[in-house]
Design a protein around this motif. Structure first.
Motif, short mmCIF file in Angstrom:
data_model
loop_
_atom_site.label_atom_id
_atom_site.label_comp_id
_atom_site.label_asym_id
_atom_site.label_seq_id
_atom_site.Cartn_x
_atom_site.Cartn_y
_atom_site.Cartn_z
N ASN A 161 -41.02 17.72 2.89
CA ASN A 161 -41.07 16.29 2.60
C ASN A 161 -39.68 15.66 2.60
OD1 ASN A 161 -39.94 17.14 0.22
ND2 ASN A 161 -41.72 16.69 -1.04
N ARG A 162 -38.67 16.47 2.85
CA ARG A 162 -37.27 16.03 2.96
C ARG A 162 -36.77 15.37 1.67
NH1 ARG A 162 -35.13 16.39 7.82
NH2 ARG A 162 -33.67 14.70 7.50
N LEU A 163 -37.42 15.66 0.56
CA LEU A 163 -37.02 15.05 -0.69
C LEU A 163 -36.24 16.00 -1.59
CD1 LEU A 163 -40.27 13.06 -1.57
CD2 LEU A 163 -38.12 12.15 -0.68
N LYS A 164 -36.12 17.25 -1.21
CA LYS A 164 -35.41 18.22 -2.05
C LYS A 164 -34.40 18.99 -1.21
CE LYS A 164 -36.06 21.83 -5.47
NZ LYS A 164 -37.04 22.60 -6.24
N ILE A 165 -33.18 19.05 -1.73
CA ILE A 165 -32.11 19.81 -1.08
C ILE A 165 -31.71 20.94 -2.02
CG2 ILE A 165 -29.70 19.73 -0.33
CD1 ILE A 165 -30.21 16.83 0.51
N GLU A 166 -31.64 22.16 -1.50
CA GLU A 166 -31.20 23.32 -2.27
C GLU A 166 -30.05 23.99 -1.53
OE1 GLU A 166 -34.67 25.82 -2.47
OE2 GLU A 166 -35.32 24.89 -4.34
N ILE A 167 -29.03 24.35 -2.29
CA ILE A 167 -27.91 25.12 -1.75
C ILE A 167 -27.89 26.46 -2.47
CG2 ILE A 167 -25.41 25.25 -1.48
CD1 ILE A 167 -26.75 23.09 0.25
N ILE A 168 -27.93 27.53 -1.71
CA ILE A 168 -27.93 28.87 -2.28
C ILE A 168 -26.66 29.58 -1.85
CG2 ILE A 168 -29.08 31.10 -2.30
CD1 ILE A 168 -31.70 29.55 -1.74
N PHE A 169 -25.91 30.05 -2.84
CA PHE A 169 -24.68 30.80 -2.56
C PHE A 169 -24.97 32.29 -2.71
CE2 PHE A 169 -23.01 26.71 -4.22
CZ PHE A 169 -22.28 26.33 -3.12
N ASN A 170 -24.66 33.06 -1.66
CA ASN A 170 -24.74 34.52 -1.73
C ASN A 170 -23.66 35.10 -0.82
OD1 ASN A 170 -25.78 34.75 0.96
ND2 ASN A 170 -27.82 34.28 0.16
N SER A 171 -23.56 36.41 -0.79
CA SER A 171 -22.46 37.05 -0.05
C SER A 171 -22.66 37.02 1.46
CB SER A 171 -22.24 38.49 -0.53
OG SER A 171 -23.36 39.29 -0.19
N ASN A 172 -23.77 36.48 1.93
CA ASN A 172 -23.96 36.32 3.37
C ASN A 172 -23.15 35.14 3.89
OD1 ASN A 172 -25.83 38.46 3.55
ND2 ASN A 172 -27.45 37.12 2.83
#
Length: 102
Positions: free
Chosen positions: A10-21
């Motif tokens: 729905n383009r209403l939620k942005i998530e940023i995930i930080f990991n070692s990749n």
């Protein structure tokens, strides 16, 4: 979109995930992509492991709509799912957060 940015259908939620990749170029891409969505991300510090994967990070984020915060994470691994989100849905259970993401 890249592995670090999950944008819901729905383009209403942005998530940023930080990991070692994540590698140095990925951090630049994240910052640029967020800026194009009106979100200011400032890295305070970060460090990479011997394979050039993200090991530690400290940042501030400002969604420029009243929601902002910061966080720091050490000992980041490939299984780490830590970061932040901004949910723009009117009925969002939580509109903003910095924590372990599902």
């Amino acid at each position: 979109m890249k592995k670090f940015l999950r944008q819901k259908p729905n383009r209403l939620k942005i998530e940023i995930i930080f990991n070692s990749n994540l590698q140095p170029d990925d951090l630049i891409s994240i910052k640029k992509k967020l800026a194009s969505n009106g979100i200011t991300l400032t890295y305070k510090s970060f460090d990479f492991n011997e394979n050039n994967g993200l090991k530690t990070i400290s940042f501030d984020v400002d969604c420029n709509d009243g929601f902002k915060g910061g966080g720091e994470k050490k000992n980041i691994t490939s299984k780490t799912k830590w970061g932040f989100f901004r949910d723009y849905a009117e009925d969002a259970e939580s509109p903003f957060g910095i924590d372990t993401l599902k």
